[in-house]
Scaffold this motif. Structure first.
Motif, PDB file in Angstrom:
ATOM      1  N   SER A   1       0.833  -1.207   0.000  1.00  0.00           N
ATOM      2  CA  SER A   1       0.000   0.000   0.000  1.00  0.00           C
ATOM      3  C   SER A   1       0.865   1.253   0.000  1.00  0.00           C
ATOM      4  O   SER A   1       0.571   2.235  -0.684  1.00  0.00           O
ATOM      5  N   ALA A   2       1.946   1.206   0.777  1.00  0.00           N
ATOM      6  CA  ALA A   2       2.851   2.352   0.837  1.00  0.00           C
ATOM      7  C   ALA A   2       3.524   2.586  -0.507  1.00  0.00           C
ATOM      8  O   ALA A   2       3.690   3.736  -0.952  1.00  0.00           O
ATOM      9  N   LEU A   3       3.924   1.520  -1.174  1.00  0.00           N
ATOM     10  CA  LEU A   3       4.585   1.645  -2.476  1.00  0.00           C
ATOM     11  C   LEU A   3       3.627   2.172  -3.536  1.00  0.00           C
ATOM     12  O   LEU A   3       4.008   2.953  -4.412  1.00  0.00           O
ATOM     13  N   ILE A   4       2.359   1.725  -3.466  1.00  0.00           N
ATOM     14  CA  ILE A   4       1.352   2.212  -4.409  1.00  0.00           C
ATOM     15  C   ILE A   4       1.010   3.665  -4.118  1.00  0.00           C
ATOM     16  O   ILE A   4       0.701   4.440  -5.020  1.00  0.00           O
ATOM     17  N   GLY A   5       1.074   4.020  -2.859  1.00  0.00           N
ATOM     18  CA  GLY A   5       0.772   5.397  -2.479  1.00  0.00           C
ATOM     19  C   GLY A   5      -0.665   5.599  -2.076  1.00  0.00           C
ATOM     20  O   GLY A   5      -1.170   6.718  -2.068  1.00  0.00           O
ATOM     21  N   ASP A   6      -1.357   4.495  -1.761  1.00  0.00           N
ATOM     22  CA  ASP A   6      -2.756   4.601  -1.370  1.00  0.00           C
ATOM     23  C   ASP A   6      -3.111   3.371  -0.539  1.00  0.00           C
ATOM     24  O   ASP A   6      -2.911   2.242  -0.982  1.00  0.00           O
TER      25      ASP A   6
ATOM     26  N   MET B   1       4.875  -9.029  -4.387  1.00  0.00           N
ATOM     27  CA  MET B   1       4.859  -7.817  -5.206  1.00  0.00           C
ATOM     28  C   MET B   1       5.619  -6.688  -4.525  1.00  0.00           C
ATOM     29  O   MET B   1       6.381  -5.947  -5.164  1.00  0.00           O
ATOM     30  N   ALA B   2       5.413  -6.554  -3.229  1.00  0.00           N
ATOM     31  CA  ALA B   2       6.109  -5.499  -2.483  1.00  0.00           C
ATOM     32  C   ALA B   2       7.614  -5.690  -2.545  1.00  0.00           C
ATOM     33  O   ALA B   2       8.376  -4.718  -2.708  1.00  0.00           O
TER      34      ALA B   2
END
Length: 296
Positions: free
Chosen positions: A24-29, A65-66
């Motif tokens: 979620s942090a990597l996606i930014g949401d 994925m992360a």
């Protein structure tokens, strides 16, 4: 909540849940829906080329994925840039669960985007697959919207063209008859096709064989004629055939009655017999006259 739980919402691609993990942090949401997870999984699968993500996604995919994105900051930046090109779910709202529509849209996407190879690796069905194909198409968001608007307009036109099949809607026996037509007259086109169980099945079959408009029109005409003959034979099932001789005067009178009333000879005779049997208005008087003449 892991991906296994998130998949419970897969029927509603816009359904979102809040997750506060590394992905979620990597996606930014933190608000991540199944559609985004689906897109990202296949996007990474094709971009990494490492075989670390094997179809279909499993409950450990978010962690995998992360890690891939953490290990390659440039890949993460590219992912965020392409994520911005996903169109809103509203752009797909005109697509429903009709197998006929799903088949038509997928075929259009294959023709316009060359997605034949893409189909093989997408472990999805129906609308979910359509959304994924458009999401994974590497083109600006505006171009995706243009494509979807064009397909929506073409589908509206296709629905008008499909009205020619409306005759088949009221009786499933007509669908069975249509299957028998292709089985008898075009067996080489059947392949692994199962017998039609619905009008959608029949139309999808015809679409995929690329039959001409003239062929389809002739097919429908033949089916209507065959159906009318079947109904006529059924209505005649309780009737018995009689052969008898008529005088020239009687034949001429019968022909006159047929012409005046626009009926067949058999129908004229049947009506007259039934009327006389119910009313007894004519024959008794004629018979009395005949008997009087015999007594003279």
């Amino acid at each position: 909540i892991n991906l296994k739980n998130l998949m419970m919402y897969s029927k509603d691609l816009s359904m979102a849940v809040r997750l506060t993990d590394r992905l979620s942090a990597l996606i930014g949401d933190t608000k991540v829906n199944f559609r985004v997870v689906n897109w990202l999984w296949y996007w990474l699968h094709w971009h990494t080329g490492q075989g670390q993500l094997c179809p279909p996604p499993d409950s450990q995919s978010r962690e995998k994925m992360a890690k891939l994105l953490d290990d390659d900051p440039n890949l993460a930046d590219k992912m965020r840039a392409e994520l911005s090109h996903l169109v809103s779910s509203q752009a797909f709202s005109w697509i429903h669960d009709s197998q006929r529509q799903i088949s038509w849209v997928l075929e259009q996407l294959e023709m316009q985007l060359g997605t034949a190879n893409l189909y093989a690796s997408l472990h999805m069905h129906d609308k979910e697959k359509i959304v994924a194909i458009v999401d994974l198409w590497q083109t600006p968001r505006e171009q995706k919207l243009v494509l979807l608007k064009s397909l929506k307009n073409k589908w509206a036109m296709q629905r008008l063209l499909d009205k020619k099949y409306s005759w088949f809607e009221d009786d499933n026996e007509k669908i069975v008859s249509a299957w028998e037509f292709f089985l008898k007259n075009h067996p080489s086109d059947i392949g692994y096709q199962q017998p039609f169980s619905s009008l959608d099945d029949m139309i999808i079959f015809i679409d995929r064989r690329k039959y001409s408009a003239d062929f389809v029109e002739l097919f429908i005409t033949k089916e209507k004629k065959k159906w009318a003959q079947k109904k006529y034979r059924k209505s005649q099932g309780a009737k018995t055939q009689f052969n008898f001789l008529l005088s020239e005067k009687a034949k001429n009178n019968l022909n006159t009655l047929m012409t005046l009333n626009e009926l067949s000879g058999a129908k004229v005779v049947e009506l007259l017999i039934n009327q006389e049997a119910e009313k007894s208005q004519y024959l008794p008087a004629v018979m009395r006259s005949i008997r009087k003449l015999d007594e003279l």
